[in-house]
Write a protein that holds these residues in place. Structure first.
Motif, PDB file in Angstrom:
ATOM      1  N   GLN A 172       3.519   9.337  12.328  1.00 48.33           N
ATOM      2  CA  GLN A 172       3.677   7.865  12.517  1.00 48.33           C
ATOM      3  C   GLN A 172       4.528   6.886  11.578  1.00 48.33           C
ATOM      4  O   GLN A 172       5.286   6.317  11.728  1.00 48.33           O
ATOM      5  CB  GLN A 172       2.335   7.023  12.567  1.00 48.33           C
ATOM      6  N   VAL A 173       4.597   7.696  10.455  1.00 42.35           N
ATOM      7  CA  VAL A 173       5.343   7.015   9.286  1.00 42.35           C
ATOM      8  C   VAL A 173       6.732   7.381   9.237  1.00 42.35           C
ATOM      9  O   VAL A 173       7.642   6.682   8.956  1.00 42.35           O
ATOM     10  CB  VAL A 173       4.557   7.197   7.884  1.00 42.35           C
ATOM     11  N   GLY A 174       6.792   8.458   9.550  1.00 36.61           N
ATOM     12  CA  GLY A 174       8.363   9.175   9.396  1.00 36.61           C
ATOM     13  C   GLY A 174       8.486   9.267   7.885  1.00 36.61           C
ATOM     14  O   GLY A 174       7.697  10.026   7.225  1.00 36.61           O
ATOM     15  N   ASP A 175       9.661   9.107   7.419  1.00 35.76           N
ATOM     16  CA  ASP A 175      10.099   9.384   5.907  1.00 35.76           C
ATOM     17  C   ASP A 175       9.322   7.988   5.190  1.00 35.76           C
ATOM     18  O   ASP A 175       9.871   6.996   5.218  1.00 35.76           O
ATOM     19  CB  ASP A 175      11.447   9.337   5.541  1.00 35.76           C
ATOM     20  N   PRO A 176       8.461   8.509   4.129  1.00 38.46           N
ATOM     21  CA  PRO A 176       7.507   7.297   3.365  1.00 38.46           C
ATOM     22  C   PRO A 176       8.686   6.581   2.351  1.00 38.46           C
ATOM     23  O   PRO A 176       8.261   5.747   2.085  1.00 38.46           O
ATOM     24  CB  PRO A 176       6.693   8.106   2.641  1.00 38.46           C
ATOM     25  N   GLU A 177       9.740   7.330   1.952  1.00 39.81           N
ATOM     26  CA  GLU A 177      10.593   6.545   1.053  1.00 39.81           C
ATOM     27  C   GLU A 177      11.496   5.710   1.739  1.00 39.81           C
ATOM     28  O   GLU A 177      12.058   4.854   1.099  1.00 39.81           O
ATOM     29  CB  GLU A 177      11.415   7.735   0.432  1.00 39.81           C
ATOM     30  N   GLU A 178      11.264   5.457   3.185  1.00 38.51           N
ATOM     31  CA  GLU A 178      12.372   4.408   3.639  1.00 38.51           C
ATOM     32  C   GLU A 178      11.516   3.403   4.099  1.00 38.51           C
ATOM     33  O   GLU A 178      11.750   2.419   5.024  1.00 38.51           O
ATOM     34  CB  GLU A 178      13.049   5.034   5.016  1.00 38.51           C
ATOM     35  N   VAL A 179       9.997   3.288   3.904  1.00 39.89           N
ATOM     36  CA  VAL A 179       9.316   2.291   4.000  1.00 39.89           C
ATOM     37  C   VAL A 179       9.426   0.988   3.027  1.00 39.89           C
ATOM     38  O   VAL A 179       8.926   1.148   2.030  1.00 39.89           O
ATOM     39  CB  VAL A 179       7.711   2.639   4.075  1.00 39.89           C
ATOM     40  N   LEU A 180       9.800  -0.075   3.860  1.00 34.86           N
ATOM     41  CA  LEU A 180       9.763  -1.251   2.917  1.00 34.86           C
ATOM     42  C   LEU A 180       8.456  -1.768   2.522  1.00 34.86           C
ATOM     43  O   LEU A 180       7.587  -1.901   3.722  1.00 34.86           O
ATOM     44  CB  LEU A 180      10.709  -2.272   3.481  1.00 34.86           C
ATOM     45  N   ASP A 181       8.211  -2.628   1.671  1.00 36.27           N
ATOM     46  CA  ASP A 181       7.124  -3.358   1.454  1.00 36.27           C
ATOM     47  C   ASP A 181       7.329  -4.867   1.869  1.00 36.27           C
ATOM     48  O   ASP A 181       8.154  -5.256   2.054  1.00 36.27           O
ATOM     49  CB  ASP A 181       6.391  -3.212  -0.195  1.00 36.27           C
ATOM     50  N   GLU A 182       6.054  -5.615   1.842  1.00 37.68           N
ATOM     51  CA  GLU A 182       6.515  -7.051   2.349  1.00 37.68           C
ATOM     52  C   GLU A 182       7.417  -7.699   1.510  1.00 37.68           C
ATOM     53  O   GLU A 182       7.649  -8.886   1.909  1.00 37.68           O
ATOM     54  CB  GLU A 182       5.094  -7.870   2.395  1.00 37.68           C
ATOM     55  N   ARG A 183       7.828  -7.325   0.276  1.00 40.14           N
ATOM     56  CA  ARG A 183       8.898  -8.142  -0.451  1.00 40.14           C
ATOM     57  C   ARG A 183      10.035  -7.611  -0.311  1.00 40.14           C
ATOM     58  O   ARG A 183      11.169  -8.008  -0.741  1.00 40.14           O
ATOM     59  CB  ARG A 183       8.328  -7.938  -2.043  1.00 40.14           C
ATOM     60  N   GLY A 184      10.393  -6.576   0.362  1.00 41.97           N
ATOM     61  CA  GLY A 184      11.482  -6.044   0.715  1.00 41.97           C
ATOM     62  C   GLY A 184      12.029  -4.741  -0.305  1.00 41.97           C
ATOM     63  O   GLY A 184      13.126  -4.670  -0.519  1.00 41.97           O
TER      64      GLY A 184
END
Length: 377
Positions: A172-184
Motif C-alpha cells: 500500500q505504501v510503496g517506497d516509505p522514503e517518498e512519503v511526505l508528511d503534512e508539512r511537506g
C-alpha cells in the motif's frame, strides 16, 4: 633551535575558495590552525559531528572565542575599516530581509508539495508499517532469550503475524522514503532535523543533569557515539533502534486537546500519547494483560534485552541493599553430656564470663550469652 621555523615571519595561506590569508605582525598561530579555525567557524552551528560533546553550557562561547582569537591574527584583504552604526544597521536589515524572503519561499514550496503529493492515508499506512517493523524486532529479541517455552511460542506467532501485516502495508505504501508528511517534509529531511534536536534538547540537558547526580548514567551517555542520521527516527528525536525496545523520545509533543478522543485514549492507556507512532506499543498491551501480554514477561527480562548503552541510560538504578546485620552469636556453647562434665564446663566458663547468662539452645545444648545490661561483653 636553529632548525625550528620562525613563526613570527610573514606567512600566507590559501584557504578553500582561493582566498589568501596573511598573518599579521606578531601573530603566532600557524597556517594549520587558521584552516582549522575557518572550518570550525562554518561548522559550529550545524555540524553534529563537531558539536556532539559540546554539552557544557559555556562550551560554544569558549570555542567561538578561541576561533576568533586565531582569525584576528590574520587578514584576507577585506575592508578593515570599522563600519558606522548606520552601515551595521543596514547590513542587519538586509540580512533579515533575505532570511524572511527565503523562509517565505520555502514555506510556499512546502505548501505546494503538500497540495500536490500529500496523501493522509498513505502517510498513516507508513506509520503502521514502521510500527509493525518495530513490533517484529521487539518480539524477535524475546525469541532470542525467552523466559519460557510458552513465551517463545507466543513471540514466534506474533513475529509471523507482524511480518505478514507489514508485507501488506508495504504494497500500500510503496517506497516509505517518498512519503511526505503534512508539512511537506520527506523522512530523510526530518531525520536530519531530529538528530540536531536530539543533541541540543535532550543530550545536552541530560548530561548536565546527570553530571550532578548520576555518574554511571552520565558516563554511559557521554560515551554514546553520534548516531548515523540515516538511523534516526523520522517521527521523533530518538534513534530508530530505540523503538525496538519500546523507548521513545517525543520532545515537543503537546498534551492532547481537552475533550478530544486522543485525551480519552491517553487516560485509558497511560504511555500511549507519549510514545512515538513508529515505536512498538508492547508496553501498552502488556498493561492490559491477557491476551495482550506475553507469558512470563517481566521488567527484569525487558532490562536484560536492552543493549548496554540503553540499559545503562534507561534501566532503573539497582536498589542498594543495606548490609544485613550479623546474627548474634553466643559467647560459648556447652554440648549435652554427663552432668559432671557439663557442670565442670560451666564452671570453667563462669570464670571466663562471670556475668554471662545461661540459656538453653538447640539440640540440648547450653549457651552463654552476654547479660542484657552488660555492655562490656
Amino acid at each position: 633551535m636553529a632548525n625550528e621555523p620562525d613563526e613570527t615571519r610573514p606567512v600566507q595561506v590559501t584557504a578553500p575558495g582561493g582566498v589568501i590569508w596573511t598573518r599579521r605582525p606578531g601573530g603566532l598561530s600557524t597556517g594549520t590552525q587558521l584552516l582549522e579555525a575557518l572550518s570550525a567557524s562554518t561548522r559550529m552551528h550545524t555540524d553534529v559531528e563537531l558539536l556532539w560533546n559540546w554539552w557544557e553550557e559555556d562550551r560554544h562561547s569558549r570555542e567561538q572565542s578561541r576561533v576568533w582569537a586565531i582569525l584576528e591574527e590574520w587578514e584576507n584583504g577585506a575592508d578593515q575599516r570599522e563600519q558606522t552604526e548606520e552601515e551595521v544597521e543596514a547590513f542587519v536589515q538586509r540580512w533579515n530581509d533575505e532570511q524572511d524572503a527565503k523562509r517565505e519561499a520555502e514555506e510556499k514550496r512546502r505548501a505546494e508539495l503538500v497540495a500536490q503529493s500529500y496523501d493522509k492515508d498513505r502517510a498513516n499506512a507508513r506509520l503502521q508499517l514502521l510500527r509493525k517493523e518495530a513490533d517484529t524486532a521487539f518480539f524477535q529479541h524475546v525469541i532470542d532469550k525467552p523466559a519460557s517455552t510458552a513465551q517463545r511460542e507466543d513471540a514466534e506467532r506474533r513475529v509471523a503475524r507482524c511480518k505478514s501485516e507489514a508485507e501488506e502495508l508495504r504494497k500500500q505504501v510503496g517506497d516509505p522514503e517518498e512519503v511526505l508528511d503534512e508539512r511537506g517534509y520527506l523522512p530523510a529531511e526530518r531525520r536530519k532535523q531530529h538528530l540536531g534536536e536530539h543533541m541540543r534538547y535532550w543530550r545536552y540537558p541530560a548530561l548536565r543533569e546527570l553530571r550532578k547526580r548520576g555518574r554511571r548514567r552520565f558516563t554511559a551517555l557521554l560515551n554514546m557515539p553520534v548516531p548515523d542520521v540515516a538511523r534516526m527516527c523520522s517521527e521523533c528525536q530518538a534513534p530508530a533502534e530505540w523503538h525496538e525496545y519500546d523507548i521513545s523520545l517525543c520532545l515537543f509533543r503537546s498534551p492532547p486537546a481537552e475533550g478530544s478522543q486522543a485525551e480519552v485514549l491517553a487516560r485509558l492507556m497511560p504511555g500511549w500519547w507519549e510514545r512515538c507512532h513508529a515505536s512498538t506499543g508492547y508496553a501498552i498491551g502488556h498493561g492490559w494483560g491477557e491476551p495482550h501480554a506475553l507469558p512470563d514477561f517481566t521488567g527484569e527480562q525487558w532490562q536484560a534485552m536492552l543493549p548496554s548503552l540503553l540499559r545503562s541510560t534507561f534501566a532503573p538504578e539497582p536498589i542498594k541493599k543495606k548490609p544485613a546485620k550479623p546474627k548474634p552469636q553466643p559467647l560459648a556453647t556447652v554440648p549435652p553430656g554427663p552432668i559432671a562434665e557439663v557442670m565442670a564446663k560451666l564452671q570453667e566458663l563462669q570464670a571466663k564470663y562471670p556475668t554471662a547468662e545461661v540459656r538453653q539452645g538447640n539440640r540440648g545444648r547450653w549457651e552463654l550469652w552476654p547479660a542484657k545490661d552488660d555492655t562490656n561483653m
